[in-house]
Design a protein around this motif. Sequence first.
Motif, PDB file in Angstrom:
ATOM      1  N   UNK A   1       2.196  -1.088  -7.509  1.00  0.00           N
ATOM      2  CA  UNK A   1       3.732  -0.416  -7.170  1.00  0.00           C
ATOM      3  C   UNK A   1       2.979   1.608  -7.124  1.00  0.00           C
ATOM      4  N   UNK A   2       3.601   2.379  -6.401  1.00  0.00           N
ATOM      5  CA  UNK A   2       3.178   4.004  -6.585  1.00  0.00           C
ATOM      6  C   UNK A   2       4.198   4.094  -8.128  1.00  0.00           C
ATOM      7  N   UNK A   3       4.049   5.050  -8.438  1.00  0.00           N
ATOM      8  CA  UNK A   3       4.754   5.390  -9.399  1.00  0.00           C
ATOM      9  C   UNK A   3       6.598   5.571  -9.331  1.00  0.00           C
ATOM     10  N   UNK A   4       7.246   5.648  -7.855  1.00  0.00           N
ATOM     11  CA  UNK A   4       8.508   5.484  -7.489  1.00  0.00           C
ATOM     12  C   UNK A   4       8.875   3.650  -7.722  1.00  0.00           C
ATOM     13  N   UNK A   5       7.538   3.366  -7.660  1.00  0.00           N
ATOM     14  CA  UNK A   5       8.034   1.734  -7.519  1.00  0.00           C
ATOM     15  C   UNK A   5       8.361   0.496  -6.025  1.00  0.00           C
ATOM     16  N   UNK A   6       7.617   1.522  -5.603  1.00  0.00           N
ATOM     17  CA  UNK A   6       7.286   1.267  -3.980  1.00  0.00           C
ATOM     18  C   UNK A   6       6.093   0.123  -4.091  1.00  0.00           C
TER      19      UNK A   6
ATOM     20  N   UNK B   1       0.056   2.678  -9.897  1.00  0.00           N
ATOM     21  CA  UNK B   1      -0.741   4.299  -9.684  1.00  0.00           C
ATOM     22  C   UNK B   1      -0.450   4.509  -9.732  1.00  0.00           C
ATOM     23  N   UNK B   2      -0.388   6.186 -10.831  1.00  0.00           N
ATOM     24  CA  UNK B   2      -0.208   7.443 -11.203  1.00  0.00           C
ATOM     25  C   UNK B   2      -0.913   7.972 -10.197  1.00  0.00           C
ATOM     26  N   UNK B   3       0.175   9.473  -9.581  1.00  0.00           N
ATOM     27  CA  UNK B   3      -0.572   9.651  -8.494  1.00  0.00           C
ATOM     28  C   UNK B   3      -1.219  10.648  -8.904  1.00  0.00           C
ATOM     29  N   UNK B   4      -2.074  11.585  -7.960  1.00  0.00           N
ATOM     30  CA  UNK B   4      -3.400  12.323  -8.067  1.00  0.00           C
ATOM     31  C   UNK B   4      -3.657  13.315  -7.973  1.00  0.00           C
ATOM     32  N   UNK B   5      -3.906  13.802  -9.337  1.00  0.00           N
ATOM     33  CA  UNK B   5      -4.576  15.471  -9.244  1.00  0.00           C
ATOM     34  C   UNK B   5      -5.412  15.618  -7.902  1.00  0.00           C
ATOM     35  N   UNK B   6      -6.759  14.887  -7.647  1.00  0.00           N
ATOM     36  CA  UNK B   6      -7.114  15.728  -7.205  1.00  0.00           C
ATOM     37  C   UNK B   6      -6.375  16.072  -5.517  1.00  0.00           C
ATOM     38  N   UNK B   7      -7.333  17.198  -4.592  1.00  0.00           N
ATOM     39  CA  UNK B   7      -6.488  17.864  -3.846  1.00  0.00           C
ATOM     40  C   UNK B   7      -7.202  17.379  -2.286  1.00  0.00           C
TER      41      UNK B   7
ATOM     42  N   UNK C   1     -11.358  -2.692 -10.781  1.00  0.00           N
ATOM     43  CA  UNK C   1     -11.111  -1.100 -10.521  1.00  0.00           C
ATOM     44  C   UNK C   1     -10.327  -0.828  -9.103  1.00  0.00           C
ATOM     45  N   UNK C   2      -9.008  -0.269  -9.058  1.00  0.00           N
ATOM     46  CA  UNK C   2      -7.838  -0.107  -8.450  1.00  0.00           C
ATOM     47  C   UNK C   2      -8.087   1.038  -7.721  1.00  0.00           C
ATOM     48  N   UNK C   3      -7.958   1.036  -6.612  1.00  0.00           N
ATOM     49  CA  UNK C   3      -7.889   2.790  -5.741  1.00  0.00           C
ATOM     50  C   UNK C   3      -7.161   2.630  -4.715  1.00  0.00           C
ATOM     51  N   UNK C   4      -7.018   3.959  -4.341  1.00  0.00           N
ATOM     52  CA  UNK C   4      -6.546   4.012  -3.257  1.00  0.00           C
ATOM     53  C   UNK C   4      -6.375   5.930  -2.595  1.00  0.00           C
ATOM     54  N   UNK C   5      -5.614   5.715  -1.960  1.00  0.00           N
ATOM     55  CA  UNK C   5      -6.259   7.450  -1.364  1.00  0.00           C
ATOM     56  C   UNK C   5      -4.988   8.069  -2.010  1.00  0.00           C
ATOM     57  N   UNK C   6      -5.062   9.358  -2.709  1.00  0.00           N
ATOM     58  CA  UNK C   6      -3.214  10.003  -3.303  1.00  0.00           C
ATOM     59  C   UNK C   6      -3.886   9.179  -4.587  1.00  0.00           C
TER      60      UNK C   6
END
Lengths: 547, 1118
Positions: free
Chosen positions: B140-145, B203-209, B180-185
């Motif tokens: 899930x994302x940080x918003x629980x979605x 997953x926490x949202x990412x710093x990368x631009x 390794x869990x990876x996802x765009x953004x």
Amino acid sequence: MKLINQLRGYKVWVAAALLAGSMNACTKNFESYNTDNTGVTGGQLAYDFNVLGLYLKSAEMSIYNFSGGGDPNSFQVQQNLNADCYSGYFMSATPFGSGLNNLNYSLVTGWNGEAYKVGYLNVISPLTKLRSTGIEKTFPAVWAVALITKVSAMSRVTDIYGPIPYSRVGESNTSIPFDSQQDVYKRFFLELDTAAGYLRQQISSGKSLPFNFAQFDVIYNGNFTQWLKYANSLRLRLATHINYADKALAKAEGEKALDPANGGLITANADNMTVKITGAFTNPLVFIATDWADTRINASLACYLNGYKDPRIGRYMDKSTDPSFPNQYIGIRIGSITSANAKDDYVKYSNLNVNDGATPSFSKQTPVQLMTAAEVYFLRAEAALNGWANAGGTQQAYEDGIAASFAQWNVSNPAYKDDNTSVPAPYVDPKNSANNAGSPSTITIKWNEAATPEQKLERIITQKWLAMFPEGQEAWTEFRRTGYPKLFPVVHNNSGGTISTELQIRRLPFPQNEYNTNPQAVQAAIQLLSTPADNGGTRLWWDQKPR
Amino acid sequence: MELLCTCKVRRKGRPLLQKLLLIMRLTAILTIVFTLNLSANSFSQSVTIKGKRLALYDVFNSISHQTGYEFVYDERLLQQAAPVTLNMQSATVPQVLNACLNNRLFTYNIVDKTIVVSARPRVKDTPLASPNIAIQGKVTGPDGQPLVGVSIQVKGTSRGTVTNVQGAFTIDAKPGDVLIISFIGYAQQQVTVGNDANLAITLQTQDSQLNAVVVTALGVKRAEKSITYSTQQLNGLELTKAKDPNLINTLNGKVAGLTISSSASGVGGSAKVILRGSKSGLGSNQALYVIDGVPMNNSLTNQPTSIYGGTSSYDGGDPISNLNPEDIESINVLKGASAAALYGSQGANGVILVTTKSGKSGKPAVNVYSGFNISQAAYLPKFQNNYAQTKDSSTQSWGAKINNPVNRDNLDQFFQTGQIFTNAISLSGGSEKAQTYFSYANTSGRGIEPGNDIGRHNLDFKETGHFFDDKLTATADVNYMTQKIDNTPLSGFYFNPLTGLYLFPRSLDISQYKNNFEVADPGRNFLPVQNWPLNEDVQQNPWWIIHRNPNSLRRNRLLANASLKYQANSWLNIQARGSIDRINDLYEQKIYAGTQQVLASANGSYYYSNTTTTQQYGDVLANFSFPGKKISINGLAGASIRDVKIQGDVISSGKDGLYLPNIFTIQNVKTLDARISGTAQEKHSQWQSVFASANISYNDWVFLDLTARNDWASDLAFTPQLSYFYPSVGLNVILSQALHLPEAISFAKVRGSYAIVGNSPLAYQSNTPGAKLGSSGNIVVSTANPFNTLKPEKTKSLELGTEWRFIDNRLSVDVTYYKTNTTNQTMEIAAAWATLNNTVFINAGNIQNQGVEAIVRYDVFDKGKFRWNTALNFSTNENKIIELSPQVDRFTLSGASGANYASQFKVGGSFGDIYGTVLSRDAQGRILVKDGKPVKQGGDMVYLGNANTRWQLGWNNNLTFGNFTFSFLIDGKFGGKVMSLTQAMMDSYGVSKASGDARDAGGVKINGVDEAGNPVTTIDAANWYSVIGGREGVSGEYMYSATTVRLREAALGYFVPLKNTFVKSLKFSLTGRNLLYFSKKAPFDPEQTMSTANGLGGVDAFMLPATRSYGLTLNATF
């Protein structure tokens, strides 16, 4: 599948288009949304004839401007910080502008446009709205009152600046040309002709208006006979103004005013031209003297009244309240306040009579006085001196003037008019001896038929000046025109050489706003001045007495 | 990990993801390495390839064309590969692949018609010591979605999978394996498999631009790489790490092109927020705030308009300052008109998009924030101690030299240490079907001026529910705020305690007036009246003002939003939103009997104003997305309505004041001051709009943006044209995908956009009433004619930009050039009075803003215990008035009344040019001296300088060392000139240090000449300052460089290591704001402003000094 998708897509667009269509329909309320809830529409004004009366009332209250209500910022710069002080009546203890301001000839750009602005925006503008109702046809006598109000106000404006826009006011949204002062005066006389005609018609018809005009007329309560007397007196005043510039016109207009067939002049104080203070309005001069403590008595006025032992002194002014020289009638000399002064230094010098005595002359409800019977008598005295028809005897008019003034101020001293020894007192400033000055004049009170015409003139104008208090605008005009009364010159002259200390200030420069918004016209107007220099030292057209 | 940037990903609807999902479906068991960028190409069986030094990319393309096989690979990996030389004739696909991938870093799998190329594992697969078990999990994302399409890979192997629509996955792994869990953004995460076969991963949202997703107009989220204009995103942390009572101030220095000037009105004051320069003379120039897709009511509140100040000249606060910073998840700044084209007129000044926090499903989380802040004046004026009061009762200090001077620190007796306590709690939680977010915050404290207190409560409740198989999402958000500010400092001369405090004669002891600011007047039966030895309108006893001229500003605000979103099918969703924002402001000032007589009547005065601003907003949006093989189109169409109404009334006891002293009720008011009292103008405006936008992408490397909007504005009623249309177009090319760039370049993009934004005039300009009611039933004739030929204002905006990223995205550079031209402005210009108008409205002008913005970020250390990322942002703006009107050469923003200061613009000048007076000089530039005094040049005011910053530079740093974090921001604003009337007044009163030093030195050294032509080198100090000082002196002598460089904020944080499972995280921070001026040339902080409206820019008339603050904060999560 794709086709279905596409169809669904169309639905969306159709929906959007429908939505857009429906939005168009929703704009029908836009006009009501975009209507200022605090505005007053013509329809709302129509009832009770307000549309005829309120514009005129507003203009009447703007001649000496208190039409805005509230703090009299406008009047303070319209008149109090120029003509009221230049006339020798008033002076301020406040070191405005770090001590550099109009009162020591460092003319403040931000102040000097106000009289001009008020003339157009507060007087002519509402009268133009009034005219657009067709009043000249429906109620010509009301329009006559409007015209006289306009001439009363705009004559004061031209007497400050000289050339002003007049014949073509409001004709364009951009630039309005100036008229020469001579042309402006000619137009004044024509407008007074029109007004007097309408008034005479109304009076002779014996009919009354179908509405209560008195409630709107804060000058004469709808009494057209009084308006006619005032119109003639105003004509006499304006004719006298131009006596050194255009003798023939002055005589013609003056004699027209003096001719009893034309309705007569103001002869009794009951006919004095005063603007009543109604509702929550206040007399702006009194407000400035009391609430702001921004105006005090001028040394010239105090010295003349002291020297003449004039009983009006206690009706005009309060005694000083400064503990080091209490209970004296003492004014402040113009140009004496500098950056070195604090307001407290001079604020306890004599104030307008708002405190002393059982019934002080001035309160915030005191009507604004613009023309008195006394002034008209003195105008007649000068007319007699000029040999104008129907002026009567000079001495008679002179003494009637003094009597009318005494009556007006409710004082009496039968011996006053026969005093041939008292002269104005010298000025002694208890705070700063550098401001001291000898007596400004040797002129006495008692009429002397053997005196030179010039002495006679000085005597008449001096007494007229004493009687016209506190109306500084006309007093300043007459001082400039005749050189009388002899006033103390400014102590500090910061005009940078444009204004002569001895001759004193002659006019105010055109407003900065004209330079910004009407530049070609103001440049042309400068060419209409006696010398093409837009400063305080340039003489106006009627200012042609040799000296 | 500290995140610079927060991003959210939409589960459906964006081309990149769409494509991802497509591929996922094709490959049932996908074994790929961490995928950042996937490219898929597709056709035959035998392959012929010949060539020297072929790029792998070309080889794959060729295979694909010949065979129809699709390739799936990570482009970054491919860029690392050296070119190959091949000579193969009718070879099989494996032959070719073996030939070009042999002995390289790559391996490949063929599943159906898809070839997955992945990195060859560096570590050998460990022998199967224990058997693999099927691990199940949910991401899930940080918003629980739930997140769909997340890549899961067993570290060191080629085994991998992706999550399904529920966010769930299954993978074979054994305990001890690392997933390794990876996802765009989102930030990549590594999870060690334990004995638990069920994993819940957030997953926490990412710093990368690089793959960030940004929120754009109308709340639409888009992959940042597809954006054709400049945006800059900040996460909530940037707003909270060193807090300010007005949260928008914490953006200062962090966003290129954003200029923030805070009001000098103490705690809770408003801020002027300008993006890319001021454009409009009469209209607002402030950026628009949009909260969760809904434009916030941005009506300017009451602001001072004159140098004098006075009762009604207070800062009414701004809507944004009321928000609780803890509720904010991220802020995205859309700088240009292109970005904002969809927001319509309000968007012409740029948009600040605020995304607030929502509830999260899963385990409830509780966040607690507690902070304590103290503040002090950051600088103070300097005084002389050597010269006495001129004489008794004099307001000035030009007297004799004092024999035994004492250092009188009057300011120390007055100013206090400001304190702010902030406490906030938020709770979030919920199920998959419904999530709840609740927060409460309390701010209370005081400013550095005694009596200036603030108290604020914020309550937020947000609920999200999912219905009908998650097809329908309903969200409702209710915010309530109540705020009370006492004694908001009034700038200017009147009712400002600083005038009396600063100008007080230096030889007198002020302390006697502090404790006894009032004395009993026996003449009024011991009514307490002011005790102050000086009688002057511009000054009073400072303590009297605080206690006996108090003001208070109370605000109650309800902000409620609701939205319904229906996912009609895979390519369309429909959304409807509604919001109401109702702000009630109650301001009053009680002026007690005994106040200076120019300012109030003998019984005191009372000022009361009650204003309610209501904004209602509604919109309907259809979002669509048509994914295609090469060309994808997505976009939206919609309609909105916005209605703003300001209602209120003002009661001001006029000159007559009160009947009985010191009773502040409406019954006790003698007469109303008709000029300010009464029913307020409503300013009712409504906008109805339809709009559409499309984003077309080709092969995921060319993006074309088209928007169109039409507004119908009620403010245009009574004009020929009720509506205005404005389009925008943008194009963006991802160079790094289109071209073969060197390995060091990880990403490159060029973008350009052009937009036209319309703007309606202010209410009633086209329908000014002929007359209004004045005092006592009198009418006041209008002095401005209705402008019924008015045309809407237009801003044309061009923007070009490019973004480059290097060294695995560690270094990024983003440069933008923009140019905007605002034409057809509605201006109210001065009229020649004989036209019978004071002002006339015209459509005129061409105001141009152009500038460059650059952002450079560098992750100096991005791994390990010590991390440091640094960012520089630079911007410059040149404002030019190209054209004004044939009728006038200038437009005045604030007038000259009360001081030799005017803010106006002329053709050839710029917005906010300062005009004033100068000294008369001869042809050689020598000062003319007459009677021992300098001569002030007469006539109209002359140009003295422009207050706007020429360029600014911000340097933001975030450092992490283990459990410690440290951040600091240095920013500089360069160029511009400002005026200090405070200094001018202090000099003319002889209290300033400058005036004392000049006397000590025997006079002021000048290059002058007297009337006789003799040179003058020294002039008496009193003579000099009597002319140049004061409020109407020579203001040209009081112009200062506005350049300032400061340490704007610094924060040191410590994460307490926790073993406790109840407390999830605990952090203490020490923070500071405005800590140090490295350079400041003016005697005040030029960033402060008396008014946050268009006027009074760059002038200081007894503004409260800017403050320096220090804080201690605690953040805890349970």
